[in-house]
Design a protein around this motif. Structure first.
Motif, PDB file in Angstrom:
ATOM      1  N   LEU A  23      44.272  24.949  -4.213  1.00  0.00           N
ATOM      2  CA  LEU A  23      42.968  25.588  -4.031  1.00  0.00           C
ATOM      3  C   LEU A  23      41.934  24.619  -3.478  1.00  0.00           C
ATOM      4  CD1 LEU A  23      41.007  28.002  -4.504  1.00  0.00           C
ATOM      5  CD2 LEU A  23      40.653  27.099  -6.826  1.00  0.00           C
ATOM      6  N   ARG A  24      41.960  23.381  -3.931  1.00  0.00           N
ATOM      7  CA  ARG A  24      40.891  22.427  -3.584  1.00  0.00           C
ATOM      8  C   ARG A  24      40.670  22.252  -2.081  1.00  0.00           C
ATOM      9  NH1 ARG A  24      41.167  16.393  -5.965  1.00  0.00           N
ATOM     10  NH2 ARG A  24      42.856  16.292  -4.436  1.00  0.00           N
ATOM     11  N   PRO A  25      41.704  22.010  -1.264  1.00  0.00           N
ATOM     12  CA  PRO A  25      41.441  21.858   0.176  1.00  0.00           C
ATOM     13  C   PRO A  25      40.933  23.126   0.850  1.00  0.00           C
ATOM     14  CG  PRO A  25      43.803  21.793  -0.284  1.00  0.00           C
ATOM     15  CD  PRO A  25      43.100  21.723  -1.601  1.00  0.00           C
ATOM     16  N   LYS A  26      41.305  24.296   0.334  1.00  0.00           N
ATOM     17  CA  LYS A  26      40.788  25.551   0.892  1.00  0.00           C
ATOM     18  C   LYS A  26      39.278  25.624   0.706  1.00  0.00           C
ATOM     19  CE  LYS A  26      44.944  28.291  -0.177  1.00  0.00           C
ATOM     20  NZ  LYS A  26      45.418  29.467  -0.947  1.00  0.00           N
ATOM     21  N   LEU A  27      38.822  25.274  -0.488  1.00  0.00           N
ATOM     22  CA  LEU A  27      37.384  25.316  -0.761  1.00  0.00           C
ATOM     23  C   LEU A  27      36.648  24.221   0.006  1.00  0.00           C
ATOM     24  CD1 LEU A  27      37.337  26.028  -4.615  1.00  0.00           C
ATOM     25  CD2 LEU A  27      37.251  27.657  -2.715  1.00  0.00           C
ATOM     26  N   ALA A  28      37.267  23.048   0.116  1.00  0.00           N
ATOM     27  CA  ALA A  28      36.641  21.957   0.858  1.00  0.00           C
ATOM     28  C   ALA A  28      36.492  22.316   2.331  1.00  0.00           C
ATOM     29  CB  ALA A  28      37.469  20.679   0.707  1.00  0.00           C
ATOM     30  N   ALA A  29      37.487  23.014   2.883  1.00  0.00           N
ATOM     31  CA  ALA A  29      37.413  23.446   4.283  1.00  0.00           C
ATOM     32  C   ALA A  29      36.258  24.422   4.480  1.00  0.00           C
ATOM     33  CB  ALA A  29      38.734  24.092   4.705  1.00  0.00           C
ATOM     34  N   LEU A  30      36.050  25.289   3.501  1.00  0.00           N
ATOM     35  CA  LEU A  30      34.939  26.239   3.588  1.00  0.00           C
ATOM     36  C   LEU A  30      33.599  25.514   3.497  1.00  0.00           C
ATOM     37  CD1 LEU A  30      34.289  29.232   3.878  1.00  0.00           C
ATOM     38  CD2 LEU A  30      34.351  29.428   1.377  1.00  0.00           C
ATOM     39  N   VAL A  31      33.528  24.511   2.634  1.00  0.00           N
ATOM     40  CA  VAL A  31      32.307  23.699   2.544  1.00  0.00           C
ATOM     41  C   VAL A  31      32.020  23.054   3.900  1.00  0.00           C
ATOM     42  CG1 VAL A  31      31.283  21.613   1.533  1.00  0.00           C
ATOM     43  CG2 VAL A  31      32.507  23.244   0.071  1.00  0.00           C
ATOM     44  N   LEU A  73      25.710  18.631   8.033  1.00  0.00           N
ATOM     45  CA  LEU A  73      26.816  17.689   7.918  1.00  0.00           C
ATOM     46  C   LEU A  73      26.303  16.265   8.082  1.00  0.00           C
ATOM     47  CD1 LEU A  73      29.886  18.143   7.543  1.00  0.00           C
ATOM     48  CD2 LEU A  73      30.145  17.795   9.993  1.00  0.00           C
ATOM     49  N   ASN A  74      26.691  15.374   7.164  1.00  0.00           N
ATOM     50  CA  ASN A  74      26.283  13.976   7.259  1.00  0.00           C
ATOM     51  C   ASN A  74      27.431  13.080   6.773  1.00  0.00           C
ATOM     52  OD1 ASN A  74      26.148  13.934   4.370  1.00  0.00           O
ATOM     53  ND2 ASN A  74      24.070  14.772   4.491  1.00  0.00           N
ATOM     54  N   ARG A  75      27.216  11.785   6.783  1.00  0.00           N
ATOM     55  CA  ARG A  75      28.288  10.852   6.427  1.00  0.00           C
ATOM     56  C   ARG A  75      28.797  11.094   4.999  1.00  0.00           C
ATOM     57  NH1 ARG A  75      29.902   6.433   8.957  1.00  0.00           N
ATOM     58  NH2 ARG A  75      28.046   6.551  10.294  1.00  0.00           N
ATOM     59  N   THR A  76      27.884  11.315   4.087  1.00  0.00           N
ATOM     60  CA  THR A  76      28.276  11.521   2.690  1.00  0.00           C
ATOM     61  C   THR A  76      29.121  12.778   2.528  1.00  0.00           C
ATOM     62  OG1 THR A  76      26.265  10.410   1.912  1.00  0.00           O
ATOM     63  CG2 THR A  76      27.410  11.834   0.340  1.00  0.00           C
ATOM     64  N   GLU A 123      24.271  13.439  12.370  1.00  0.00           N
ATOM     65  CA  GLU A 123      23.343  14.524  12.042  1.00  0.00           C
ATOM     66  C   GLU A 123      22.891  15.260  13.297  1.00  0.00           C
ATOM     67  OE1 GLU A 123      20.259  13.263   9.337  1.00  0.00           O
ATOM     68  OE2 GLU A 123      21.685  12.088   8.151  1.00  0.00           O
ATOM     69  N   MET A 124      22.714  14.530  14.388  1.00  0.00           N
ATOM     70  CA  MET A 124      22.324  15.171  15.650  1.00  0.00           C
ATOM     71  C   MET A 124      23.438  16.089  16.144  1.00  0.00           C
ATOM     72  SD  MET A 124      21.197  13.411  19.266  1.00  0.00           S
ATOM     73  CE  MET A 124      19.858  12.523  18.449  1.00  0.00           C
ATOM     74  N   ALA A 125      24.688  15.612  16.082  1.00  0.00           N
ATOM     75  CA  ALA A 125      25.830  16.426  16.509  1.00  0.00           C
ATOM     76  C   ALA A 125      25.960  17.663  15.640  1.00  0.00           C
ATOM     77  CB  ALA A 125      27.106  15.604  16.457  1.00  0.00           C
ATOM     78  N   SER A 126      25.730  17.488  14.334  1.00  0.00           N
ATOM     79  CA  SER A 126      25.812  18.611  13.407  1.00  0.00           C
ATOM     80  C   SER A 126      24.757  19.661  13.716  1.00  0.00           C
ATOM     81  CB  SER A 126      25.657  18.108  11.970  1.00  0.00           C
ATOM     82  OG  SER A 126      25.677  19.183  11.047  1.00  0.00           O
ATOM     83  N   GLN A 127      23.538  19.205  13.999  1.00  0.00           N
ATOM     84  CA  GLN A 127      22.446  20.142  14.279  1.00  0.00           C
ATOM     85  C   GLN A 127      22.640  20.875  15.602  1.00  0.00           C
ATOM     86  OE1 GLN A 127      18.991  17.646  13.905  1.00  0.00           O
ATOM     87  NE2 GLN A 127      19.311  17.351  11.698  1.00  0.00           N
TER      88      GLN A 127
END
Length: 209
Positions: A43-51, A61-64, A101-105
């Motif tokens: 289950l864990r990777p499925k939820l992480a992928a959704l995050v 999305l950022n480094r952390t 952060e720029m790429a994410s935005q």
């Protein structure tokens, strides 16, 4: 002498269920733990992928968050690729924080609708009574994961219901906007709950039982 044997047999008969239970408990605990961990770690990777998807949508999305997603995904591979998802995400980490952060935005699209699926933990649900074999902290975490997954699924239902309503041609612009805001709020809730579940699974697996 016969009376002594009869009495001894009677006493052993009383004790045997308890002795058998003492012998079986460690074995049952190991079997339940191993099966439960398999279910949780699927289950864990499925939820992480959704995050990851929702965090990318909102441009947060950022480094952390990338490092957290890598940890939760583990060695999960992409389809048709020898590279794991965690390895793929490492490409982001070659950039500066500002570039990430720029790429994410630039990729952000908060209102893009994704196909969402509810998740379940059938083995955990079937073994709730057996959790008494484990420590109180193990029980607390397992039941918290189960409760949080129920909240997660409620939010999935909420989004699905509101998404279907957006196709209503009689809907006013104002009401359509309200639906979109409600879905954005629910997606934020799903992201938060999914992260909590992933962290709780990690904590449970790491417990010294």
């Amino acid at each position: 002498m016969n009376a002594v044997y009869v009495l001894l047999g009677w006493l052993l008969g009383l004790l045997s269920p308890h002795l058998i239970d003492l012998i079986q408990k460690p074995y049952r605990r190991v079997l339940i733990k191993n099966s439960l961990f398999i279910e949780l770690l699927e289950l864990r990777p499925k939820l992480a992928a959704l995050v990851y998807l929702f965090t990318s949508q909102t441009g947060d999305l950022n480094r952390t968050s990338i490092q957290w997603i890598q940890k939760m995904m583990g060695d999960k591979k992409r389809s048709n690729s020898e590279m794991t998802i965690a390895e793929g995400l490492s490409l982001y980490l070659d950039f500066t924080d500002e570039q990430i952060e720029m790429a994410s935005q630039l990729r952000a699209n908060p209102r893009r609708n994704l196909t969402l699926h509810k998740e379940s933990l059938p083995f955990l649900a079937s073994q709730v009574m057996s959790l008494s074999l484990f420590s109180p902290e193990f029980q607390r975490l397992a039941l918290t994961i189960q409760a949080n997954l129920a909240v997660f699924n409620q939010d999935i239902d909420f989004i699905s219901f509101h998404f279907q309503k957006t196709f209503d041609s009689s809907l006013s612009t104002r009401n359509h906007e309200a639906l979109q805001i409600n879905m954005e709020t629910a997606r934020s809730s799903i992201t938060q709950t999914a992260r909590q579940i992933c962290d709780q699974i990690t904590e449970l697996v790491a417990l010294d039982r």
